[in-house]
Design a protein around this motif. Structure first.
Motif, PDB file in Angstrom:
ATOM      1  N   THR A 131       0.828  -1.206   0.000  1.00 12.33           N
ATOM      2  CA  THR A 131       0.000   0.000   0.000  1.00 12.33           C
ATOM      3  C   THR A 131       0.863   1.257   0.000  1.00 12.33           C
ATOM      4  OG1 THR A 131      -1.823  -1.106   1.141  1.00 12.33           O
ATOM      5  CG2 THR A 131      -1.731   1.300   1.293  1.00 12.33           C
ATOM      6  N   ALA A 132       1.871   1.273   0.877  1.00 13.49           N
ATOM      7  CA  ALA A 132       2.756   2.443   0.950  1.00 13.49           C
ATOM      8  C   ALA A 132       3.530   2.639  -0.342  1.00 13.49           C
ATOM      9  CB  ALA A 132       3.723   2.283   2.127  1.00 13.49           C
ATOM     10  N   ALA A 133       4.101   1.564  -0.874  1.00 13.36           N
ATOM     11  CA  ALA A 133       4.931   1.681  -2.075  1.00 13.36           C
ATOM     12  C   ALA A 133       4.115   2.141  -3.276  1.00 13.36           C
ATOM     13  CB  ALA A 133       5.614   0.345  -2.371  1.00 13.36           C
ATOM     14  N   VAL A 134       2.933   1.564  -3.462  1.00 11.68           N
ATOM     15  CA  VAL A 134       2.120   1.926  -4.630  1.00 11.68           C
ATOM     16  C   VAL A 134       1.503   3.313  -4.457  1.00 11.68           C
ATOM     17  CG1 VAL A 134       0.057   1.333  -5.946  1.00 11.68           C
ATOM     18  CG2 VAL A 134       1.665  -0.457  -5.276  1.00 11.68           C
ATOM     19  N   SER A 138       3.137   6.006  -6.755  1.00 11.27           N
ATOM     20  CA  SER A 138       2.276   6.554  -7.805  1.00 11.27           C
ATOM     21  C   SER A 138       2.166   8.071  -7.679  1.00 11.27           C
ATOM     22  CB  SER A 138       0.879   5.930  -7.720  1.00 11.27           C
ATOM     23  OG  SER A 138       0.928   4.543  -7.964  1.00 11.27           O
ATOM     24  N   ALA A 139       2.038   8.560  -6.449  1.00  6.58           N
ATOM     25  CA  ALA A 139       1.967  10.004  -6.240  1.00  6.58           C
ATOM     26  C   ALA A 139       3.236  10.682  -6.737  1.00  6.58           C
ATOM     27  CB  ALA A 139       1.752  10.303  -4.753  1.00  6.58           C
ATOM     28  N   ARG A 154      14.678  15.235  -7.311  1.00  6.83           N
ATOM     29  CA  ARG A 154      15.465  14.343  -6.459  1.00  6.83           C
ATOM     30  C   ARG A 154      14.905  14.306  -5.037  1.00  6.83           C
ATOM     31  NH1 ARG A 154      19.976  16.542  -9.397  1.00  6.83           N
ATOM     32  NH2 ARG A 154      20.251  18.136  -7.772  1.00  6.83           N
ATOM     33  N   THR A 155      14.479  15.459  -4.550  1.00  7.23           N
ATOM     34  CA  THR A 155      13.904  15.510  -3.209  1.00  7.23           C
ATOM     35  C   THR A 155      12.615  14.710  -3.133  1.00  7.23           C
ATOM     36  OG1 THR A 155      14.864  17.704  -2.829  1.00  7.23           O
ATOM     37  CG2 THR A 155      13.032  17.047  -1.410  1.00  7.23           C
ATOM     38  N   MET A 156      11.788  14.805  -4.165  1.00  8.92           N
ATOM     39  CA  MET A 156      10.532  14.053  -4.200  1.00  8.92           C
ATOM     40  C   MET A 156      10.792  12.551  -4.188  1.00  8.92           C
ATOM     41  SD  MET A 156       7.198  13.856  -4.464  1.00  8.92           S
ATOM     42  CE  MET A 156       6.632  15.487  -4.902  1.00  8.92           C
ATOM     43  N   VAL A 157      11.724  12.100  -5.014  1.00 11.51           N
ATOM     44  CA  VAL A 157      12.046  10.670  -5.078  1.00 11.51           C
ATOM     45  C   VAL A 157      12.643  10.199  -3.755  1.00 11.51           C
ATOM     46  CG1 VAL A 157      13.490   8.933  -6.197  1.00 11.51           C
ATOM     47  CG2 VAL A 157      12.330  10.670  -7.577  1.00 11.51           C
ATOM     48  N   CYS A 160       9.896   9.872  -1.153  1.00 11.44           N
ATOM     49  CA  CYS A 160       9.100   8.672  -1.380  1.00 11.44           C
ATOM     50  C   CYS A 160       9.842   7.435  -0.877  1.00 11.44           C
ATOM     51  CB  CYS A 160       8.787   8.536  -2.869  1.00 11.44           C
ATOM     52  SG  CYS A 160       7.966   6.984  -3.314  1.00 11.44           S
ATOM     53  N   ALA A 161      11.123   7.329  -1.223  1.00 14.75           N
ATOM     54  CA  ALA A 161      11.920   6.182  -0.781  1.00 14.75           C
ATOM     55  C   ALA A 161      12.000   6.123   0.745  1.00 14.75           C
ATOM     56  CB  ALA A 161      13.318   6.253  -1.385  1.00 14.75           C
TER      57      ALA A 161
END
Length: 244
Positions: A131-134, A138-139, A154-157, A160-161
């Motif tokens: 759930t968290a990963a998708v 996706s967001a 880069r900050t967004m990625v 997310c990670a």
């Protein structure tokens, strides 16, 4: 090299690894012994691990995705992008697909929980991790095309990670899941997110054309035709926004 070819390893390798882990879990293979040893070393229930694992709750992750869906749809429609509705719709359908994939796997493998959990079965793969990963993945894919600087992307990625890793760590540390439950969900989510990016890329040329029209209107004379410039048609999003 096409986008599909570049992203092929993100489909094939995680799928193979997921199949191997599932085979080990279903067949009670030797990998489960190592999994138990690692879990024993990592489990230490505390408040921090519980809070981290809560970031994978549907009540937290899905609303974050909904906000990204709305923003991507609004920006795409405002930019006059072709098929601006496709990436948000695809992301929403993918999120709905997660329980349809995870729940039958839980029932089939019937894996018991860690010693920290009450007796029961159905812990493989980790639904919270998927759930968290998708949701967060996706967001991120939806928002990346609308970020103007490489630093912001880069900050967004990285954010997310960090969210997905935080949820994963919390689940294992709290004892909610075995490590392999979490790793399997990483693999499954990578396949799903890559498929989402490739599917949304089918609308790339249309979105780019619309974005180019907006860019030419704001800049003045149009540039020679013959391509879409630096826009990657496989990139997920409602389109590349015109830069003023």
């Amino acid at each position: 090299m096409s986008t599909a070819v570049r992203r092929a390893p993100l489909l094939g390798l995680p799928a193979v690894l997921f199949a191997i882990i599932t085979w080990q879990v279903a067949g009670h293979g030797p990998l489960l012994h190592l999994d138990a040893l690692l879990s024993r070393a990592l489990v230490h229930p505390d408040r921090s691990s519980e809070l981290l694992s809560d970031l994978g709750n549907i009540q937290v992750a899905v609303p974050a995705l909904v906000l990204a869906l709305g923003f991507a749809a609004w920006r795409g429609r405002a930019a006059g992008a072709g098929r601006w509705w496709l990436p948000p719709l695809a992301a929403a359908l993918l999120m709905a697909l997660v329980p349809a994939v995870v729940v039958p796997l839980k029932d089939w493998t019937a894996r018991p929980g860690t010693p920290a959990m009450p007796p029961g079965a159905g812990y493989f793969p980790s639904g919270h991790t998927a759930t968290a990963a998708v949701a967060y993945g996706s967001a991120t894919l939806l928002l990346l095309p609308w970020l103007r600087s490489a630093a912001a992307r880069r900050t967004m990625v990285a954010g997310c990670a960090a969210l997905v890793l935080g949820v994963s760590y919390g689940l294992v540390r709290r004892g909610y899941h075995w490590p392999l439950d979490v790793v399997a969900s990483w693999c499954l989510s990578t396949v799903l997110l890559t498929a989402l990016a490739l599917f949304a890329g089918l609308a790339g040329p249309g979105r780019t054309t619309a974005g180019s029209r907006g860019a030419r209107t704001s800049r003045g004379p149009s540039t020679p035709s013959g391509g879409h410039g630096s826009c990657d048609p496989g990139e997920l999003g409602a389109g590349t926004p015109p830069v003023p």
